[in-house]
Design a protein around this motif. Structure first.
Motif, PDB file in Angstrom:
ATOM      1  N   ARG A   1       0.828  -1.205   0.000  1.00  0.00           N
ATOM      2  CA  ARG A   1       0.000   0.000   0.000  1.00  0.00           C
ATOM      3  C   ARG A   1       0.862   1.254   0.000  1.00  0.00           C
ATOM      4  NH1 ARG A   1      -3.641  -3.085   3.227  1.00  0.00           N
ATOM      5  NH2 ARG A   1      -2.579  -2.478   5.133  1.00  0.00           N
ATOM      6  N   ILE A   2       2.033   1.199   0.649  1.00  0.00           N
ATOM      7  CA  ILE A   2       2.932   2.353   0.632  1.00  0.00           C
ATOM      8  C   ILE A   2       3.460   2.570  -0.780  1.00  0.00           C
ATOM      9  CG2 ILE A   2       5.199   3.170   1.401  1.00  0.00           C
ATOM     10  CD1 ILE A   2       4.598   1.936   4.100  1.00  0.00           C
ATOM     11  N   ALA A   3       3.803   1.491  -1.459  1.00  0.00           N
ATOM     12  CA  ALA A   3       4.311   1.612  -2.839  1.00  0.00           C
ATOM     13  C   ALA A   3       3.208   1.929  -3.826  1.00  0.00           C
ATOM     14  CB  ALA A   3       5.013   0.305  -3.238  1.00  0.00           C
ATOM     15  N   ARG A   4       2.001   1.403  -3.546  1.00  0.00           N
ATOM     16  CA  ARG A   4       0.886   1.600  -4.477  1.00  0.00           C
ATOM     17  C   ARG A   4      -0.387   1.762  -3.670  1.00  0.00           C
ATOM     18  NH1 ARG A   4       0.296  -3.312  -8.206  1.00  0.00           N
ATOM     19  NH2 ARG A   4      -0.476  -4.172  -6.238  1.00  0.00           N
ATOM     20  N   PRO A   5      -0.644   3.022  -3.176  1.00  0.00           N
ATOM     21  CA  PRO A   5      -1.795   3.242  -2.304  1.00  0.00           C
ATOM     22  C   PRO A   5      -3.106   2.914  -3.012  1.00  0.00           C
ATOM     23  CG  PRO A   5      -0.300   5.122  -2.278  1.00  0.00           C
ATOM     24  CD  PRO A   5       0.147   4.217  -3.386  1.00  0.00           C
ATOM     25  N   THR A   6      -4.018   2.305  -2.270  1.00  0.00           N
ATOM     26  CA  THR A   6      -5.350   2.002  -2.807  1.00  0.00           C
ATOM     27  C   THR A   6      -6.385   2.352  -1.755  1.00  0.00           C
ATOM     28  OG1 THR A   6      -5.240  -0.269  -1.973  1.00  0.00           O
ATOM     29  CG2 THR A   6      -4.510   0.102  -4.244  1.00  0.00           C
ATOM     30  N   GLY A   7      -7.585   2.542  -2.193  1.00  0.00           N
ATOM     31  CA  GLY A   7      -8.674   2.843  -1.268  1.00  0.00           C
ATOM     32  C   GLY A   7      -9.253   1.567  -0.690  1.00  0.00           C
ATOM     33  N   ALA A   8      -8.509   0.929   0.198  1.00  0.00           N
ATOM     34  CA  ALA A   8      -8.957  -0.344   0.759  1.00  0.00           C
ATOM     35  C   ALA A   8     -10.213  -0.143   1.603  1.00  0.00           C
ATOM     36  CB  ALA A   8      -7.848  -0.948   1.614  1.00  0.00           C
ATOM     37  N   GLU A   9     -11.088  -1.128   1.570  1.00  0.00           N
ATOM     38  CA  GLU A   9     -12.332  -1.062   2.322  1.00  0.00           C
ATOM     39  C   GLU A   9     -12.031  -1.141   3.814  1.00  0.00           C
ATOM     40  OE1 GLU A   9     -16.511  -3.580   2.766  1.00  0.00           O
ATOM     41  OE2 GLU A   9     -15.003  -4.117   1.248  1.00  0.00           O
ATOM     42  N   LEU A  10     -12.719  -0.287   4.592  1.00  0.00           N
ATOM     43  CA  LEU A  10     -12.511  -0.279   6.027  1.00  0.00           C
ATOM     44  C   LEU A  10     -13.023  -1.578   6.638  1.00  0.00           C
ATOM     45  CD1 LEU A  10     -13.470   3.378   7.010  1.00  0.00           C
ATOM     46  CD2 LEU A  10     -11.200   2.347   7.001  1.00  0.00           C
ATOM     47  N   GLN A  11     -12.279  -2.083   7.623  1.00  0.00           N
ATOM     48  CA  GLN A  11     -12.664  -3.293   8.318  1.00  0.00           C
ATOM     49  C   GLN A  11     -13.041  -2.950   9.749  1.00  0.00           C
ATOM     50  OE1 GLN A  11      -8.738  -5.150   7.045  1.00  0.00           O
ATOM     51  NE2 GLN A  11     -10.070  -6.936   6.936  1.00  0.00           N
ATOM     52  N   GLU A  12     -13.572  -3.942  10.436  1.00  0.00           N
ATOM     53  CA  GLU A  12     -13.908  -3.774  11.841  1.00  0.00           C
ATOM     54  C   GLU A  12     -13.083  -4.737  12.679  1.00  0.00           C
ATOM     55  OE1 GLU A  12     -17.983  -3.990  12.870  1.00  0.00           O
ATOM     56  OE2 GLU A  12     -18.549  -2.216  11.699  1.00  0.00           O
ATOM     57  N   ALA A  13     -12.694  -4.272  13.860  1.00  0.00           N
ATOM     58  CA  ALA A  13     -11.958  -5.111  14.802  1.00  0.00           C
ATOM     59  C   ALA A  13     -12.704  -5.105  16.132  1.00  0.00           C
ATOM     60  CB  ALA A  13     -10.538  -4.580  14.989  1.00  0.00           C
ATOM     61  N   ASP A  14     -12.799  -6.277  16.741  1.00  0.00           N
ATOM     62  CA  ASP A  14     -13.377  -6.410  18.075  1.00  0.00           C
ATOM     63  C   ASP A  14     -12.231  -6.352  19.077  1.00  0.00           C
ATOM     64  OD1 ASP A  14     -14.669  -7.027  20.400  1.00  0.00           O
ATOM     65  OD2 ASP A  14     -15.104  -9.108  19.857  1.00  0.00           O
ATOM     66  N   LEU A  15     -12.184  -5.277  19.858  1.00  0.00           N
ATOM     67  CA  LEU A  15     -11.062  -5.098  20.775  1.00  0.00           C
ATOM     68  C   LEU A  15     -11.035  -6.182  21.858  1.00  0.00           C
ATOM     69  CD1 LEU A  15     -10.816  -1.230  21.251  1.00  0.00           C
ATOM     70  CD2 LEU A  15      -9.611  -2.727  19.641  1.00  0.00           C
ATOM     71  N   CYS A  16     -12.170  -6.719  22.195  1.00  0.00           N
ATOM     72  CA  CYS A  16     -12.181  -7.821  23.178  1.00  0.00           C
ATOM     73  C   CYS A  16     -11.429  -9.021  22.615  1.00  0.00           C
ATOM     74  CB  CYS A  16     -13.616  -8.205  23.521  1.00  0.00           C
ATOM     75  SG  CYS A  16     -14.569  -6.871  24.277  1.00  0.00           S
ATOM     76  N   GLN A  17     -11.748  -9.395  21.389  1.00  0.00           N
ATOM     77  CA  GLN A  17     -11.068 -10.506  20.743  1.00  0.00           C
ATOM     78  C   GLN A  17      -9.597 -10.189  20.537  1.00  0.00           C
ATOM     79  OE1 GLN A  17     -12.215 -13.458  20.239  1.00  0.00           O
ATOM     80  NE2 GLN A  17     -10.436 -14.272  19.144  1.00  0.00           N
ATOM     81  N   THR A  18      -9.301  -8.934  20.175  1.00  0.00           N
ATOM     82  CA  THR A  18      -7.910  -8.527  19.965  1.00  0.00           C
ATOM     83  C   THR A  18      -7.089  -8.718  21.232  1.00  0.00           C
ATOM     84  OG1 THR A  18      -8.508  -6.918  18.272  1.00  0.00           O
ATOM     85  CG2 THR A  18      -6.404  -6.589  19.396  1.00  0.00           C
ATOM     86  N   LEU A  19      -7.617  -8.291  22.373  1.00  0.00           N
ATOM     87  CA  LEU A  19      -6.872  -8.417  23.630  1.00  0.00           C
ATOM     88  C   LEU A  19      -6.654  -9.884  23.997  1.00  0.00           C
ATOM     89  CD1 LEU A  19      -8.440  -5.504  25.697  1.00  0.00           C
ATOM     90  CD2 LEU A  19      -6.084  -5.683  24.893  1.00  0.00           C
ATOM     91  N   ARG A  20      -7.637 -10.713  23.749  1.00  0.00           N
ATOM     92  CA  ARG A  20      -7.444 -12.150  24.035  1.00  0.00           C
ATOM     93  C   ARG A  20      -6.336 -12.732  23.155  1.00  0.00           C
ATOM     94  NH1 ARG A  20     -13.254 -12.033  23.559  1.00  0.00           N
ATOM     95  NH2 ARG A  20     -14.255 -11.980  25.632  1.00  0.00           N
TER      96      ARG A  20
END
Length: 383
Positions: A214-233
């Protein structure tokens, strides 16, 4: 030099008077012909009669100025008119000088020479301006290149920092059994935990590669969602596998429902990997090492996430510097000073903020304020 006059004799007279100067002369018998001649080739000076059929000298002068825009060309009106109002009208039309009829040869040549000197001066200024602009552009490109190299250097160090974290997970997983040595439920759980950690690492590596692309070839990637509870686990399990947190008690304070934000899940892992790893380093010498990480609903559709430890804390005079690239309080070789700057950049890209909360006594509490993903619930935290 362009001579504009509807009278053939007048054109011949001016040409004869200018012959000692050996200029290359062109002629036009009307205003329309003069404008066409200027479009074909821009002259260095225009000598023009005022009283002509069709377009008079005033109108031709005005149209020439509009046609040539920023090109500086002396225009001399040659006319029998001598009223002040006619002179003012000619100056307003864009004329540089006037010559009365009949034209005196010496005066004509002197004025032409002076006006051409002025034109040469303007040409010199234009050349110097173009040269200066070209130099500025070269310097700007050099600055951009230097900035790009500095950015790439910082990025390369950041990637190295992340790969080092991932390598520790891989090394620990390789040292652990991939198949249970006995049929106990605990052994099977350990193997499953290893596999899940390796899956997270694989996803992390994939996202790092995508980030570089993406740094070499930026694109408009679709935004994702993250669950912080799952992330912390997931982060807790990854750091436990590496051994980074084996010396400390790690407690998660999580709500019953998901806490979703608009973010790439792997970037969310990256944030809390850095924060909890820093906390683990901070409590190495604590009598009863303790780390707490959690998330809870905040006001007005916000979430508050935090990582707290009971280490020595951050001196107040250093709190304003901890997010500076390459600044670290760790011993030489123990830290790159890139973890918190990367965390800050990621959090701000989510529309959030991160800060060190003031605390009494020992310990550090890093607090992140984030917007909730649209249509997400606002759960309450419970230990």
């Amino acid at each position: 030099m362009l001579i504009v006059d509807d009278d053939t004799a007048s054109r011949s007279t001016v040409a004869a008077l200018l012959s000692p100067l050996r200029y290359r002369l062109r002629f036009a018998a009307s205003g329309e012909e003069a404008l066409a001649s200027v479009e074909e080739e821009i002259p260095d000076l225009v000598l023009m009669d005022v009283m002509m059929p069709g377009l008079d000298g005033f109108e031709v002068c005005r149209r020439m100025r509009a046609l040539l825009q920023e090109v500086s060309i002396p225009i001399v009106l040659v006319t029998a008119l001598d009223a002040r109002k006619d002179i003012v009208r000619g100056l307003e039309a864009g004329a540089d000088d006037f010559l009365p009829k009949p034209v005196h040869g010496a005066e004509l040549r002197a004025r032409v020479r002076n006006l051409l000197k002025v034109r040469a001066y303007y040409q010199l200024l234009a050349t110097q301006r173009d040269s200066a602009l070209a130099t500025v552009d070269v310097l700007r490109q050099q600055v951009l290149q230097a900035d790009r190299l500095a950015t790439l250097g910082t990025f390369a160090a950041g990637v190295s920092h992340e790969l080092n974290n991932i390598a520790q997970v891989l090394r620990s997983a390789l040292e652990s059994p991939f198949a249970p040595r006995d049929g106990s439920a605990e052994a099977r759980a350990d193997v499953q935990s290893n596999r899940e950690a390796l899956t997270h690492v694989s996803n992390h590596l994939t996202e790092l590669a995508r980030t570089i692309l993406r740094i070499a070839r930026p694109t408009g990637a679709e935004l994702q969602e993250a669950d912080l509870c799952q992330t912390l686990r997931e982060v807790r399990d990854m750091l436990r596998l590496t051994g980074r947190t084996r010396h400390a008690q790690v407690v998660l304070v999580l709500p019953q429902q998901p806490c979703r934000i608009r973010a790439n899940p792997v970037h969310a892992q990256q944030v809390f990997l850095n924060l909890i790893s820093n906390a683990a380093d901070a409590v190495v010498d604590a009598p009863s090492p303790f780390i707490e990480a959690g998330v809870q609903a905040g006001p007005e559709g916000r979430l508050e996430a935090w990582v707290r430890d009971n280490g020595p804390g951050i001196p107040s005079e250093l709190r304003t510097r901890i997010f500076e690239p390459f600044f670290t309080t760790k011993p030489v070789g123990a830290g790159t000073g890139l973890g918190l700057p990367v965390v800050k950049q990621i959090v701000e890209s989510w529309g959030g903020k991160i800060h060190v909360q003031e605390s009494i006594g020992r310990g550090t509490r890093m607090v992140i304020d984030l917007p909730v993903a649209p249509a997400s619930a606002s759960p309450r935290a419970s230990p």
